[in-house]
Design a protein around this motif. Structure first.
Motif, PDB file in Angstrom:
ATOM      1  N   PRO A   1     -10.575   2.079  -5.895  1.00 32.15           N
ATOM      2  CA  PRO A   1     -10.971   3.468  -5.334  1.00 32.15           C
ATOM      3  C   PRO A   1     -10.098   4.065  -4.153  1.00 32.15           C
ATOM      4  O   PRO A   1      -9.210   2.676  -4.138  1.00 32.15           O
ATOM      5  N   ARG A   2      -9.965   5.216  -3.612  1.00 35.38           N
ATOM      6  CA  ARG A   2      -8.733   5.146  -3.216  1.00 35.38           C
ATOM      7  C   ARG A   2      -8.824   4.421  -2.142  1.00 35.38           C
ATOM      8  O   ARG A   2      -9.805   3.758  -1.102  1.00 35.38           O
ATOM      9  N   ILE A   3      -7.382   4.289  -1.237  1.00 30.67           N
ATOM     10  CA  ILE A   3      -7.471   3.399  -0.577  1.00 30.67           C
ATOM     11  C   ILE A   3      -7.788   3.492   1.005  1.00 30.67           C
ATOM     12  O   ILE A   3      -7.852   2.284   1.594  1.00 30.67           O
ATOM     13  N   PHE A   4      -6.954   4.260   1.250  1.00 31.05           N
ATOM     14  CA  PHE A   4      -6.644   4.659   2.517  1.00 31.05           C
ATOM     15  C   PHE A   4      -5.709   4.016   3.545  1.00 31.05           C
ATOM     16  O   PHE A   4      -4.939   2.839   2.938  1.00 31.05           O
ATOM     17  N   ASP A   5      -7.100   2.904   4.463  1.00 29.98           N
ATOM     18  CA  ASP A   5      -6.115   2.608   5.207  1.00 29.98           C
ATOM     19  C   ASP A   5      -6.137   0.963   4.847  1.00 29.98           C
ATOM     20  O   ASP A   5      -7.794   0.551   3.985  1.00 29.98           O
ATOM     21  N   THR A   6      -5.856  -0.459   5.229  1.00 29.04           N
ATOM     22  CA  THR A   6      -6.280  -1.324   4.563  1.00 29.04           C
ATOM     23  C   THR A   6      -6.183  -2.258   5.817  1.00 29.04           C
ATOM     24  O   THR A   6      -5.670  -2.251   6.287  1.00 29.04           O
TER      25      THR A   6
ATOM     26  N   ASP B   1       0.494  -0.940  -0.445  1.00 30.51           N
ATOM     27  CA  ASP B   1      -0.187   0.167   0.277  1.00 30.51           C
ATOM     28  C   ASP B   1       0.857   1.553  -0.077  1.00 30.51           C
ATOM     29  O   ASP B   1       1.753   1.759   1.003  1.00 30.51           O
ATOM     30  N   GLN B   2       0.724   1.864  -1.140  1.00 26.24           N
ATOM     31  CA  GLN B   2       1.351   3.425  -0.719  1.00 26.24           C
ATOM     32  C   GLN B   2       0.751   4.437  -0.452  1.00 26.24           C
ATOM     33  O   GLN B   2      -0.536   5.097  -1.669  1.00 26.24           O
ATOM     34  N   ASP B   3       0.854   5.437   0.634  1.00 26.55           N
ATOM     35  CA  ASP B   3       0.266   6.511   0.612  1.00 26.55           C
ATOM     36  C   ASP B   3      -1.363   6.376   0.027  1.00 26.55           C
ATOM     37  O   ASP B   3      -1.815   7.377   0.470  1.00 26.55           O
ATOM     38  N   GLY B   4      -2.034   4.521   0.845  1.00 30.29           N
ATOM     39  CA  GLY B   4      -2.882   5.349   0.602  1.00 30.29           C
ATOM     40  C   GLY B   4      -3.661   5.225  -0.087  1.00 30.29           C
ATOM     41  O   GLY B   4      -4.996   5.927  -0.887  1.00 30.29           O
ATOM     42  N   GLU B   5      -2.791   5.268  -1.630  1.00 31.77           N
ATOM     43  CA  GLU B   5      -3.404   5.608  -3.026  1.00 31.77           C
ATOM     44  C   GLU B   5      -3.537   5.337  -3.922  1.00 31.77           C
ATOM     45  O   GLU B   5      -4.579   4.709  -4.493  1.00 31.77           O
ATOM     46  N   LYS B   6      -2.816   3.672  -3.823  1.00 27.08           N
ATOM     47  CA  LYS B   6      -2.411   2.396  -4.723  1.00 27.08           C
ATOM     48  C   LYS B   6      -1.750   1.776  -4.378  1.00 27.08           C
ATOM     49  O   LYS B   6      -1.060   1.503  -3.188  1.00 27.08           O
ATOM     50  N   PHE B   7      -2.306   0.487  -4.967  1.00 29.77           N
ATOM     51  CA  PHE B   7      -1.597  -0.657  -4.397  1.00 29.77           C
ATOM     52  C   PHE B   7      -0.591  -0.456  -5.146  1.00 29.77           C
ATOM     53  O   PHE B   7      -0.067  -0.551  -6.673  1.00 29.77           O
ATOM     54  N   LEU B   8       0.408  -1.610  -5.167  1.00 31.11           N
ATOM     55  CA  LEU B   8       1.916  -2.464  -6.008  1.00 31.11           C
ATOM     56  C   LEU B   8       2.519  -3.665  -5.254  1.00 31.11           C
ATOM     57  O   LEU B   8       1.417  -4.343  -4.708  1.00 31.11           O
ATOM     58  N   LEU B   9       3.449  -3.845  -5.867  1.00 30.68           N
ATOM     59  CA  LEU B   9       3.936  -5.481  -5.980  1.00 30.68           C
ATOM     60  C   LEU B   9       5.143  -5.798  -5.413  1.00 30.68           C
ATOM     61  O   LEU B   9       6.295  -4.610  -6.556  1.00 30.68           O
ATOM     62  N   TYR B  10       5.831  -6.732  -4.498  1.00 32.42           N
ATOM     63  CA  TYR B  10       7.024  -6.022  -4.449  1.00 32.42           C
ATOM     64  C   TYR B  10       7.031  -7.901  -5.284  1.00 32.42           C
ATOM     65  O   TYR B  10       6.660  -8.902  -4.321  1.00 32.42           O
TER      66      TYR B  10
END
Length: 402
Positions: free
Chosen positions: A349-354, A324-333
């Protein structure tokens, strides 16, 4: 054919299915319905889902909308209906075993299973009469499981603002209480240490304990505060001897069943950006020496500048980690190649907390459903008791903030 199979085999097969399928299969026959609704099968299904990491979803959103997405497919997000009024916003207090605890700013709390849509509403402690206007706030919260008592528990540290006889005189009061889902009662937790600054947020569940990132008042260093849900006592977990870890901002998570944190290195308060994020994991719970750095993420063409990057969960196979980057988008490591990649083919939509939530049949001891008369009656009774306690409280020379 089903009649020719032993019930143990039928139960094993059914335990591998998703909740939405099992809810439909309750209609097959009365024996199937009894099996699926039975406590032994519910535990078997939960155990199977946790061990195989199947039927896991990521819940995310802001205070007005909540969504979830399948952790395997990471396809389109599905909007979830709240079991309580949104009001001025919803806070997610924590989640465990498929149950999620929610609260709104008006003081309504619900323990909710989003897979079955069953829920229970409850009053916040015995102090409902405090909760008018902006007279209270949640300082910290957490929701987890006590395996010895077979009980889910909600812990809340609440902060009240009271007014003395003179309007200009404010009185501040905080209290920690724990709610037992099985007993349906609140209990005050005494001796909560005051030598820490508690950051607002929900506790991270690892094993039988809740965990929060806190700041020691004496030297402003980071620590981990843990609350054991079985013994109902607290302890402190030491962090690794690393300068960034001791002094930088950090976020706790559960990653693959282990306690994990992301530390924001060289965080700039003005720009709200970090030079990099280091992710650490505790390989052996409670052992300081078992902390090890899992990976680091620095700004790149993939990420751009960021405030934080937090691991959410291992994806199937364990070779990729959802970020989770900045509650803005998902990435993969990519664990093998040690690099960050974009999550392709999906927009959210906006991620915010997960919050990672497993699909489960775990219920609330028969007090499920949508607004039954039984719950409404209990609410009225609680309101009458609350009114009496309010009057007793006011007679002592205090009045509420309005």
């Amino acid at each position: 054919m089903a009649n020719s199979l032993p019930w143990e085999i039928i139960a094993d097969i059914l335990s591998r299915l998703a909740v939405k399928d099992l809810l439909r299969y309750r209609c097959v026959s009365k024996p199937w319905c009894s099996l699926i609704d039975g406590p032994d099968f519910i535990k078997l299904h939960l155990k199977q889902s946790l061990e195989t990491t199947s039927h896991h979803r990521v819940i995310f959103g802001d205070r007005t909308e909540l969504y979830w997405v399948d952790l395997v497919t990471l396809d389109s997000a599905v909007r979830l209906p709240y079991p309580i009024d949104i009001g001025r916003g919803i806070d997610v207090l924590g989640g465990c075993n498929g149950l999620v605890a929610l609260a709104n700013k008006g003081g309504d709390v619900a323990i909710w299973n989003p897979s079955t849509r069953s829920y229970r509403t409850l009053l916040i402690s015995e102090h409902e009469f405090y909760f008018l206007s902006d007279s209270f706030e949640f300082v910290m919260s957490g929701f987890g499981y006590d395996p010895i008592a077979d009980d889910h528990k909600l812990l809340m540290k609440m902060f009240y603002t009271l007014v003395d006889e003179e309007p200009q005189d404010l009185d501040y009061y905080s209290e920690v209480e724990i709610y037992s889902v099985k007993a349906q009662t609140w209990k005050k937790v005494d001796d909560f240490p005051d030598h820490f600054v508690y950051r607002p947020g929900s506790g991270v569940v690892v094993g039988r304990a809740l965990h929060w990132s806190v700041i020691r008042r004496s030297d402003t260093s980071n620590w981990i505060f843990a609350f054991d849900l079985v013994a109902e006592d607290h302890r402190e977990l030491a962090l690794p001897d690393d300068k960034d870890v001791k002094t930088s901002r950090m976020k706790l998570v559960n990653l693959g069943g282990c306690l994990c944190f992301a530390v924001l290195c060289n965080y700039n308060q003005d720009s709200k950006k970090s030079d990099r994020v280091d992710v650490w994991v505790m390989r052996e719970y409670g052992v300081k020496e078992s902390w090890s750095k899992l990976f680091s993420v620095a700004p790149s063409s993939v990420t751009g500048p960021f405030w934080y990057v937090v691991p959410v969960a291992y994806l199937k196979g364990g070779d990729r980690i959802l970020l989770d980057q900045d509650g803005e988008k998902f990435l993969l490591y990519d664990v093998k190649r040690k690099r960050v990649k974009k999550l392709r083919g999906s927009s959210f939509p906006r991620i915010f907390d997960t919050l990672v939530c497993v699909g489960s049949l775990v219920g609330l001891d028969g007090d499920d459903g949508e607004g039954s008369g039984k719950k409404a009656g209990k609410k009225r009774k609680g309101k009458e008791q609350s009114d009496k306690k309010r009057d007793d409280f006011l007679s002592k020379g205090f009045k509420l903030v309005l």
